[in-house]
Scaffold this motif. Structure first.
Motif, short mmCIF file in Angstrom:
data_model
loop_
_atom_site.label_atom_id
_atom_site.label_comp_id
_atom_site.label_asym_id
_atom_site.label_seq_id
_atom_site.Cartn_x
_atom_site.Cartn_y
_atom_site.Cartn_z
N ILE A 45 0.88 -1.19 0.01
CA ILE A 45 0.01 0.14 -0.11
C ILE A 45 0.83 1.12 -0.04
CG2 ILE A 45 -1.85 1.29 1.31
CD1 ILE A 45 -2.73 -1.33 2.39
N GLU A 49 -2.29 6.29 -0.09
CA GLU A 49 -3.69 5.19 -0.59
C GLU A 49 -4.66 5.31 0.50
OE1 GLU A 49 -4.17 1.14 -2.63
OE2 GLU A 49 -2.35 1.72 -2.02
N TYR A 52 -10.87 1.89 0.54
CA TYR A 52 -12.04 1.51 -0.54
C TYR A 52 -12.86 0.27 0.14
CZ TYR A 52 -8.68 -1.10 -3.12
OH TYR A 52 -7.49 -2.10 -3.41
N MET A 55 -11.08 -3.47 -0.42
CA MET A 55 -9.57 -3.45 0.18
C MET A 55 -9.12 -4.41 1.19
SD MET A 55 -7.36 -0.14 1.34
CE MET A 55 -5.89 0.10 0.30
N GLU A 74 -10.71 -6.87 5.73
CA GLU A 74 -11.32 -6.26 4.35
C GLU A 74 -11.78 -5.07 4.81
OE1 GLU A 74 -14.30 -7.23 1.07
OE2 GLU A 74 -13.63 -9.05 2.55
#
Length: 162
Positions: A45, A49, A52, A55, A74
């Protein structure tokens, strides 16, 4: 499996966009995690960043006695500048659901974490929670609260003149 629930709230003297910018970056999690946990993000990552839905984030963490564990979460839901939710996909818990909520308030932002988790090993997991796990989680969130005050200032002090 027994589900355990913890809730933590904190006020920060920063704007909602500032709070969202910091907390929605997975790389900032290490900055607010106790050093003794040796927490590192192992996903590729970038520093800027943002989270979302969908992810996947992988970590290494040492919650006890220097034993390194792999952890995968997640990001299941994101509502810009309102909340995001992470859920464990692999790791030390049987179940992990962590809601991060943000709300603008006079002079800053209220940040609320709602954590629901379960432990493996049935009754032994329940005992481990009452002896160790709940206290460790409380310690982690107390550390985060103190660290965010160091990073952003104390809401009480900042709003005393208003």
């Amino acid at each position: 499996m027994k589900a355990f629930h913890l809730k933590f709230s904190q006020f920060l003297p920063i704007s909602l966009p500032e709070a969202w910018d910091f907390f929605s970056s997975p790389m900032n999690l290490a900055k607010i995690t106790p050093k003794e946990m040796a927490f590192t993000v192992t996903s590729p990552i970038q520093a800027d960043e943002k989270m979302y839905p969908g992810m996947i984030i992988t970590y290494k963490v040492s919650p006890v006695a220097g034993i390194k564990l792999n952890w995968m979460t997640e990001i299941t839901q994101v509502s810009d500048q309102k909340y995001f939710i992470d859920e464990q996909r692999f790791g030390p818990y049987k179940f992990w659901h962590h809601q991060h909520h943000f709300r603008a308030v006079p002079g800053g932002v209220e940040m609320t974490d709602i954590l629901t988790y379960g432990l493996p090993m049935g009754i032994f997991g329940n005992i481990a929670n009452s002896v160790f796990v709940a206290r460790k989680l409380q310690h982690i969130f107390n550390f985060r609260k103190q660290k965010t005050i160091e990073l952003f200032g104390d809401y009480t002090t900042a709003t005393a003149g208003t």
